[in-house]
Design a protein around this motif. Sequence first.
Motif, PDB file in Angstrom:
ATOM      1  N   PRO A 148     -37.927 -40.131  33.840  1.00  0.00           N
ATOM      2  CA  PRO A 148     -38.448 -39.698  32.535  1.00  0.00           C
ATOM      3  C   PRO A 148     -38.775 -38.215  32.506  1.00  0.00           C
ATOM      4  O   PRO A 148     -38.458 -37.510  31.549  1.00  0.00           O
ATOM      5  N   ALA A 159     -34.178 -37.836  25.023  1.00  0.00           N
ATOM      6  CA  ALA A 159     -35.160 -38.846  24.617  1.00  0.00           C
ATOM      7  C   ALA A 159     -35.355 -39.832  25.747  1.00  0.00           C
ATOM      8  O   ALA A 159     -34.411 -40.131  26.479  1.00  0.00           O
ATOM      9  N   PRO A 160     -36.566 -40.338  25.958  1.00  0.00           N
ATOM     10  CA  PRO A 160     -36.779 -41.330  27.004  1.00  0.00           C
ATOM     11  C   PRO A 160     -36.005 -42.612  26.705  1.00  0.00           C
ATOM     12  O   PRO A 160     -35.727 -42.926  25.551  1.00  0.00           O
ATOM     13  N   ILE A 161     -35.673 -43.345  27.731  1.00  0.00           N
ATOM     14  CA  ILE A 161     -34.938 -44.610  27.571  1.00  0.00           C
ATOM     15  C   ILE A 161     -35.921 -45.659  27.095  1.00  0.00           C
ATOM     16  O   ILE A 161     -37.015 -45.812  27.661  1.00  0.00           O
ATOM     17  N   LYS A 162     -35.518 -46.387  26.021  1.00  0.00           N
ATOM     18  CA  LYS A 162     -36.406 -47.410  25.477  1.00  0.00           C
ATOM     19  C   LYS A 162     -36.393 -48.644  26.363  1.00  0.00           C
ATOM     20  O   LYS A 162     -35.373 -48.951  26.990  1.00  0.00           O
ATOM     21  N   PRO A 163     -37.513 -49.377  26.403  1.00  0.00           N
ATOM     22  CA  PRO A 163     -37.581 -50.599  27.242  1.00  0.00           C
ATOM     23  C   PRO A 163     -36.481 -51.590  26.890  1.00  0.00           C
ATOM     24  O   PRO A 163     -35.927 -52.243  27.785  1.00  0.00           O
ATOM     25  N   ALA A 164     -36.132 -51.721  25.578  1.00  0.00           N
ATOM     26  CA  ALA A 164     -35.088 -52.682  25.198  1.00  0.00           C
ATOM     27  C   ALA A 164     -33.746 -52.289  25.828  1.00  0.00           C
ATOM     28  O   ALA A 164     -32.970 -53.137  26.280  1.00  0.00           O
ATOM     29  N   GLU A 165     -33.479 -50.956  25.898  1.00  0.00           N
ATOM     30  CA  GLU A 165     -32.213 -50.519  26.503  1.00  0.00           C
ATOM     31  C   GLU A 165     -32.213 -50.797  28.017  1.00  0.00           C
ATOM     32  O   GLU A 165     -31.197 -51.155  28.594  1.00  0.00           O
ATOM     33  N   GLN A 166     -33.389 -50.642  28.595  1.00  0.00           N
ATOM     34  CA  GLN A 166     -33.473 -50.924  30.029  1.00  0.00           C
ATOM     35  C   GLN A 166     -33.224 -52.397  30.289  1.00  0.00           C
ATOM     36  O   GLN A 166     -32.506 -52.773  31.221  1.00  0.00           O
TER      37      GLN A 166
END
Length: 358
Positions: free
Chosen positions: A255, A264-271
């Motif tokens: 991050p 932009a930070p990676i969203k939890p849903a994408e992770q």
Amino acid sequence: MSVRRLARAEIQPATFAFTEENERWLAAQVAKYPDGRQASAVIPALWQAQKQHDGWLPKPAIEAVAARLGMPIIRVMEVATFYTMFNLEPVGRWFIQLCGTVPCHVKGALDLKQVLLEKVGDQQHVTPDGNFSWLEVECLGACCNAPMVQINDDYYEDLTPDLLIGLLADLAEGRTVKPGPQNGRRSSEPLDAVKTLQDPALFDGSLVGGWRKRFDAAASAVPADGARDASGPGDPKAAKPDAGRAIERPVADAPAQRAQNGEAPIKPAEQAQASDPGKTSVVDPAPPAPAQPPQSSKSYVATPSKPEDGRVAAGSLGTTPISGAPGQGGPGRRDGSDTKPVGADPNASPGVAPKEGR
Ligand code: FES
């Protein structure tokens, strides 16, 4: 290359026999070899015969050696005529062999040859006083001291025409001559000055085991607790800075790294999606390979050695198709004879269409 022939018949002696002393010497040479292998002593026997007979080998000496060693005369003759160390014709009291091979040639052997031609005469001719004869030969192994000659059993090296003339005069007058380099140098040392191997320590023994002393000194520098001196012999240096060592590198997708790069930070849903096995492409494993018949270790196909093992036996139809006959090998085999048009006249001329209705 010299011509290797036996001397003329008129100068050949009638007989030859080893002296008692030489016979004893020869018996000692023959005894060095196993029973039945006495022919191995043929070269020493010929050499001793030559020495006994004023430096050359007459035909009776060759025959005597053959009889003494139980060899056919031709076998001994082959040896005697092959090696130039055996003289087949009379030589002078001082027999000079001039090296004419390249190192001696470029260092002046031709000039020495001219001296010999003038002072002694042609090759393989003895001077009227019986003192000298000479022969040009191939390399005598003293190239470092070229040019050189061999006179009887000794080498005379670093010669010049003047030195050779003086040498011949000394020999003819019976004066003592000194074999070896004739220009004052010792052995084959550098001609003008010794420039190598001059450190006295090389010769006083002080260097013996020097590597061991250095090794022991380095080992004694290691502290008692086992920690190594960084410069000690047991601390190997890596060929590359990271060779075999853990190196900290910034994580590309961290991050903080993304923020630093303005991403932009990676969203939890994408992770979660990235780690969902159900969204992952699965490659079917390859089907198992069909079983292979056992392989022979041979890299060739053996040919049947008996006629009945696959070859046509006499009187059988064999496997050669007969024109017009049905195929011999089943429906899959064709020899081309069945491609003839039905009704074709076998006697028709080439290029003439068959007549209909025949
Ligand atoms: S070339 Fe003359 S001794 Fe070797």
